[in-house]
Design an enzyme around this catalytic site. Structure first.
Site, PDB file in Angstrom:
ATOM      1  CG  ASP A   4       0.775   1.832   0.802  1.00 31.74           C
ATOM      2  OD1 ASP A   4       1.244   1.230  -0.176  1.00 31.74           O
ATOM      3  OD2 ASP A   4       1.179   2.940   1.177  1.00 31.74           O
ATOM      4  CD  GLU A  57       1.740 -10.792   3.700  1.00 34.20           C
ATOM      5  OE1 GLU A  57       1.929 -12.001   3.730  1.00 34.20           O
ATOM      6  OE2 GLU A  57       2.378 -10.027   2.933  1.00 34.20           O
ATOM      7  CG  ASP A  58       1.836  -5.249   5.296  1.00 30.56           C
ATOM      8  OD1 ASP A  58       2.579  -6.221   5.494  1.00 30.56           O
ATOM      9  OD2 ASP A  58       1.868  -4.571   4.253  1.00 30.56           O
ATOM     10  NE  ARG A  98       0.161  -0.103   4.786  1.00 25.89           N
ATOM     11  CZ  ARG A  98       0.367  -1.368   4.431  1.00 25.89           C
ATOM     12  NH1 ARG A  98       1.599  -1.801   4.203  1.00 25.89           N
ATOM     13  NH2 ARG A  98      -0.643  -2.199   4.292  1.00 25.89           N
ATOM     14  NE  ARG A 153       7.426   0.214   6.304  1.00 29.86           N
ATOM     15  CZ  ARG A 153       6.585   0.144   5.275  1.00 29.86           C
ATOM     16  NH1 ARG A 153       5.522  -0.617   5.347  1.00 29.86           N
ATOM     17  NH2 ARG A 153       6.842   0.832   4.181  1.00 29.86           N
ATOM     18  CG  HIS A 168       7.345  -6.614   4.631  1.00 29.83           C
ATOM     19  ND1 HIS A 168       6.368  -6.159   3.767  1.00 29.83           N
ATOM     20  CD2 HIS A 168       7.254  -5.847   5.747  1.00 29.83           C
ATOM     21  CE1 HIS A 168       5.705  -5.155   4.339  1.00 29.83           C
ATOM     22  NE2 HIS A 168       6.231  -4.930   5.537  1.00 29.83           N
ATOM     23  CB  VAL A 190       3.925   0.607  -4.500  1.00 33.31           C
ATOM     24  CG1 VAL A 190       3.754   1.767  -5.473  1.00 33.31           C
ATOM     25  CG2 VAL A 190       2.798  -0.388  -4.679  1.00 33.31           C
ATOM     26  CB  CYS A 244       1.112  -7.624  -0.115  1.00 28.86           C
ATOM     27  SG  CYS A 244       2.751  -7.824  -0.616  1.00 28.86           S
TER      28      CYS A 244
HETATM   29  C1  CIR Z   1       4.250  -0.311   1.968  1.00 26.24           C
HETATM   30  O1  CIR Z   1       5.343   0.222   1.785  1.00 26.24           O
HETATM   31  O2  CIR Z   1       3.790  -0.485   3.099  1.00 26.24           O
HETATM   32  C2  CIR Z   1       3.466  -0.757   0.761  1.00 26.24           C
HETATM   33  N1  CIR Z   1       3.725   0.113  -0.334  1.00 26.24           N
HETATM   34  C3  CIR Z   1       3.832  -2.180   0.372  1.00 26.24           C
HETATM   35  C4  CIR Z   1       3.414  -3.193   1.399  1.00 26.24           C
HETATM   36  C5  CIR Z   1       3.647  -4.572   0.932  1.00 26.24           C
HETATM   37  N2  CIR Z   1       3.176  -5.491   1.879  1.00 26.24           N
HETATM   38  C6  CIR Z   1       3.646  -6.718   2.025  1.00 26.24           C
HETATM   39  O3  CIR Z   1       4.593  -7.094   1.380  1.00 26.24           O
HETATM   40  N3  CIR Z   1       3.078  -7.469   2.934  1.00 26.24           N
END
Ligand code: CIR
Length: 277
Positions: free
Chosen positions: A71, A76-77, A96, A144, A173, A264, A270
């Site tokens: 991922d 962004e995360d 992650r 999360r 999110h 996904v 993101c």
């Molecule tokens: C996850 O589940 O962490 C990734 N497949 C998707 C993350 C998407 N991130 C976001 O919207 N900031």
């Protein structure tokens, strides 16, 4: 003393992105595990997204893929950047957590941002839950991101009000259903889950915004950059949302298809960290 005049928090000159690992196709985390990703299409979509950011005048720093982190394109995360400050997060999903290393390195050494790392071992944040409106920070409380994470955000950015917004369990999110479409303008999704969350946004936010209410949740994830908007394509948005979005965008706009990423739970916001450095 020199006076620094900031035109807008939505003016950027850099975007941080990350290349897609082959493991993305099979191993990227997804809420609906029946979704099958087409790697070639997904990679093309990420390339088109990068082109869109380049067209908007951003210098894109594209980090290498890491096969260990399927991922990792969702940059962004792992970090929240507002102005010259960056908070490197402790990601909500344990698989992650190792994504932060190269992100921190480039934010600190190349972009010279003032870095904070989350120290509390019980605090978690995914940047996808962090909606900076230009005046305050709304943080999704989700699978999360937790209350301790919200507290860390408030400590890191004391210059802004910070409020927690409960995220419906069917939504990943906060930004899956709401992003900024313009200065003081927020796009929001229309599912029943999104409507509940939107009510909390209205109740908890400290400022008033113009809200553009859309039918589909994924329509509400847009990028607002240097007075211009990146949004999804007409088939993804549906005719009504497409029309409504266009009537609420006055400057230039670029369309990017993200339907493979959406399988996904990925969206437009993101795939980059936007920076003014
Ligand atoms: C996850 O589940 O962490 C990734 N497949 C998707 C993350 C998407 N991130 C976001 O919207 N900031």
């Amino acid at each position: 003393a020199s006076k620094q005049i900031r035109m807008s928090y939505f003016n950027y000159n850099y975007a941080l992105m990350r290349k897609m690992p082959k493991s993305f196709e099979k191993e990227a985390i997804r809420m609906d595990e029946t979704q099958e990703v087409d790697f070639v299409k997904a990679r093309q979509q990420l390339d088109n997204y990068k082109d869109a950011l380049t067209k908007l005048g951003l210098e894109v720093i594209d980090l290498d893929a890491d096969e260990e982190y399927p991922d990792c394109i969702f940059v962004e995360d792992p970090a929240i950047v507002i102005g010259k400050k960056a908070l490197v997060t402790r990601l909500g999903h344990v698989n992650r957590r190792g994504e932060t290393g190269p992100i921190k390195e480039v934010l600190q050494n190349k972009l010279q941002l003032d870095i904070t790392e989350m120290k509390d071992e019980y605090a978690t944040v995914d940047g996808g839950d962090v909606l900076f409106t230009g005046k305050e920070i709304l943080v999704g409380l989700s699978a999360r991101t937790n209350e301790k994470g919200v507290k860390t955000i408030a400590e890191t950015f004391p210059e802004f009000p910070v409020s927690g917004i409960p995220v419906h369990p069917t939504v990943l999110h906060l930004k899956s259903i709401a992003t900024m479409l313009g200065d003081g303008v927020m796009a929001v999704g229309g599912s029943s889950a999104a409507k509940e969350m939107f009510q909390a946004v209205k109740n908890k936010s400290k400022f008033n915004y113009k809200y553009v209410e859309l039918e589909r949740d994924p329509s509400a994830n847009v990028l607002y950059i240097n007075g211009k908007v990146v949004h999804k394509t007409q088939p993804e948005l549906g005719d009504n949302d497409y029309k409504k979005l266009l009537s609420n965008i006055s400057g230039d706009r670029i369309e990017v298809c993200m339907d493979e990423m959406y399988k996904v739970d990925g969206c437009l916001s993101c795939c980059s960290i936007l920076i003014n450095s």
